[in-house]
Design a protein around this motif. Structure first.
Motif, mmCIF file in Angstrom:
data_model
loop_
_atom_site.group_PDB
_atom_site.id
_atom_site.type_symbol
_atom_site.label_atom_id
_atom_site.label_comp_id
_atom_site.label_asym_id
_atom_site.label_seq_id
_atom_site.Cartn_x
_atom_site.Cartn_y
_atom_site.Cartn_z
ATOM 1 N N LEU A 156 -12.989 74.689 48.892
ATOM 2 C CA LEU A 156 -11.943 74.743 50.117
ATOM 3 C C LEU A 156 -11.124 73.751 49.771
ATOM 4 O O LEU A 156 -9.922 73.537 50.180
ATOM 5 C CB LEU A 156 -12.957 74.691 51.149
ATOM 6 C CG LEU A 156 -13.617 75.899 51.680
ATOM 7 C CD1 LEU A 156 -14.504 75.812 53.277
ATOM 8 C CD2 LEU A 156 -12.661 77.213 52.236
ATOM 9 N N GLN B 180 -17.689 74.136 49.420
ATOM 10 C CA GLN B 180 -16.766 72.933 50.057
ATOM 11 C C GLN B 180 -15.959 72.515 49.010
ATOM 12 O O GLN B 180 -14.628 72.240 49.249
ATOM 13 C CB GLN B 180 -17.862 71.808 50.397
ATOM 14 C CG GLN B 180 -18.796 72.271 51.653
ATOM 15 C CD GLN B 180 -18.071 72.645 52.875
ATOM 16 O OE1 GLN B 180 -16.679 72.208 52.952
ATOM 17 N NE2 GLN B 180 -18.517 73.730 53.469
ATOM 18 N N THR C 55 -11.149 75.304 56.848
ATOM 19 C CA THR C 55 -12.366 76.401 57.075
ATOM 20 C C THR C 55 -12.018 77.554 56.098
ATOM 21 O O THR C 55 -10.823 77.653 55.452
ATOM 22 C CB THR C 55 -12.125 77.157 58.373
ATOM 23 O OG1 THR C 55 -11.142 77.789 58.687
ATOM 24 C CG2 THR C 55 -12.290 75.826 59.431
ATOM 25 N N ASP D 113 -11.688 80.437 56.869
ATOM 26 C CA ASP D 113 -10.341 81.548 57.390
ATOM 27 C C ASP D 113 -9.067 80.844 56.943
ATOM 28 O O ASP D 113 -8.209 81.611 56.702
ATOM 29 C CB ASP D 113 -10.594 81.593 58.893
ATOM 30 C CG ASP D 113 -11.883 82.376 59.286
ATOM 31 O OD1 ASP D 113 -12.149 83.249 58.316
ATOM 32 O OD2 ASP D 113 -12.381 82.411 60.273
ATOM 33 N N GLU D 114 -9.068 79.519 57.275
ATOM 34 C CA GLU D 114 -7.726 79.074 57.021
ATOM 35 C C GLU D 114 -7.527 78.995 55.310
ATOM 36 O O GLU D 114 -6.151 79.338 55.040
ATOM 37 C CB GLU D 114 -7.798 77.435 57.427
ATOM 38 C CG GLU D 114 -7.527 77.247 58.724
ATOM 39 C CD GLU D 114 -8.059 75.763 59.056
ATOM 40 O OE1 GLU D 114 -7.739 75.324 60.288
ATOM 41 O OE2 GLU D 114 -8.679 75.018 58.161
#
Ligand code: UTP
Length: 461
Positions: free
Chosen positions: A34, A31, A2, A4-5
């Motif tokens: 990430l 995406q 995510t 946040d991660e």
């Protein structure tokens, strides 16, 4: 992962700017960014940043001496050849080809292995290498698996080329491709460089990346399953290489070596070959760029260069040793390069001068860990002429010239008259396909009686 991660991971690595453009990029870019953040190797990033702060190993290594070099001839050579042939025949030898590089100096659009170098046939580098493996399988009636390392920049094109060319006659089951890792580049402040607002610039992690790539892609297991004990390693750009040279493999086995290195005399002090040295009783290869000028120029009493013997990246490895090495981190090497980046306006910029630091691992850094190392000398003109640059030294023109000279020498050894021009070069193009003959002894057996040359020569099955 995510967002946040991702933020958390980047904060730990001091790289929060990677999400600077997050609000302005589309869902697809988000995406993929990430996934890139997830794949970032935090430990490696820490080592890279430390190196930029000057905490890495010192350049110009002190206390080095030239390493021992073997010149193999006569009966010793015959014994080594017999041992090497025995291992090949028993199916214990695999071939490792590294082809994940960017080939930026050549400037060819596509994997370098696709480059056509055959002086008459226009055979590609990959074709010449694959047919050398095929000729071994035919000569010894055995299986010789070929492991090819690619990278994200050329993996699909490499596989497609092999498929289109029907694997050059090799069994597809014995040609295994595996992809090496990619690393980011850092700016002078140790910050990861973005080349688009939603994309981290990445490049292959060096030929030393092969160790982790072999392990992570299950290649060591594949080798063990096939009964491989010994690996012959080479680079894609040298069509003169004697693939799985039995003398080299046999000597490696007889000496019980972990690593063997083919070495040749450097052309001059400035030639960019790493030299073989001993340091604190361990073997090593020191990159040309890491030697001081005094070390490069030093000469012995006989007038020859003190650090004369350079490695041309042709090695034999024992599989057990490589498996062990894949579990440890190789040192990093850094180079200051031009790296595309995103400007303040969010537009991509191609810099005119080096602005970023790229990091690579080099395979020869396994040497200091090796128990026994054998450095075997060879004649450059027989086995080494790489395609590195578009023009000048080590370019397609010099490689084709050196191939023609080698084939001319083979033919002359077989008693064939080869017309030469005023510069001593063969007056016509000459090419001998590896499956016709991969050395002069085989050529002598295969040449039709009374063979003579009247124009360009292509000897091929
Ligand atoms: P080079 O160091 O000559 O680099 O690679 P290169 O990428 O081919 O060419 P330049 O420097 O951009 O012009 C020597 C060998 O190591 C492989 C190359 O494919 C070549 O066979 N290599 C290099 C890799 O497999 N991966 C890498 O990350 C770097």
């Amino acid at each position: 992962m995510t967002v946040d991660e991702a933020r958390e991971k980047l904060a730990l690595c001091g790289q929060t700017h990677v999400l600077e453009w997050w609000d302005s990029i589309g869902e697809e870019s988000r995406q993929s960014l990430l996934s890139q953040v997830k794949a970032l190797d935090a430990a490696a990033l820490g080592r890279m940043a430390a190196m930029l702060r000057g905490e890495g190993p010192a350049a110009a290594p002190a206390g080095i001496a030239p390493a021992d070099v073997v010149e193999l001839g006569g009966q010793d050579r015959a014994v080594a050849i017999a041992r090497g042939e025995e291992l090949i025949r028993a199916g214990e030898v695999g071939v490792l080809l590294v082809a994940g590089g960017q080939g930026s100096r050549l400037g060819f659009d596509g994997p370098k292995g696709i480059y056509e170098i055959g002086p008459v046939s226009d055979a590609s580098l990959f074709e010449i290498h694959a047919r050398k493996v095929l000729s071994l399988e035919r000569a010894f009636g055995c299986h010789v698996p070929l492991y090819i390392m690619t990278s994200d920049i050329n993996d699909a094109a490499t596989r497609e080329f092999f498929s289109k060319k029907a694997f050059f006659g090799l069994s597809p089951d014995r040609v295994r491709f595996f992809v090496q890792g990619m690393w980011p580049a850092l700016d002078g402040d140790g910050r990861v460089i973005l080349d688009e607002p939603g994309h981290i610039f990445m490049s292959p992690d060096g030929h030393g990346g092969i160790l982790r790539a072999l392990a992570e892609n299950g290649m060591f297991r594949d080798m063990e399953r096939r009964g491989i004990t010994t690996l012959f390693y080479f680079q894609v750009d040298n069509p003169m290489v004697e693939v799985a040279d039995p003398a080299f493999i046999g000597l490696h086995a007889i000496r019980g070596a972990d690593v063997s290195v083919k070495v040749c005399a450097k052309r001059d002090p400035s030639e960019g070959l790493g030299v073989v040295v001993k340091k604190d009783g361990r073997n090593a290869i020191v990159e040309y760029t890491e030697l001081s000028s005094a070390q490069k120029e030093a000469r012995g009493a006989d007038g020859r260069l003190r650090f004369l013997y350079g490695s041309v990246a042709i090695h034999v490895f024992s599989l057990d040793f490589l498996v062990g090495e894949s579990k440890r981190d190789l040192p990093l090497h850094v180079a200051h390069k031009k790296v595309p980046f995103v400007g303040a306006d969010g537009k991509a910029v191609k810099p005119d001068a080096p602005n970023g630091f790229k990091f690579e691992k080099f395979i020869f850094d396994v040497l200091p860990d090796a128990g026994t190392v054998v450095n075997l000398a060879f004649e450059r003109g027989d086995e080494f002429s790489p395609v590195k640059n578009a023009n000048g030294a080590d370019s397609p023109a010099t490689t084709r010239r050196d191939m023609a000279l080698k084939f001319a020498r083979w033919l002359e050894w077989c008693g064939v008259k080869v017309p030469r021009d005023g510069d001593g070069l063969p007056a016509m193009k000459i090419e001998i396909d590896p499956c016709f003959a991969s050395n002069r002894e085989q050529l002598r057996k295969r040449l039709p009686p009374g063979f003579s040359i009247s124009g360009d020569v292509l000897l091929r099955n």
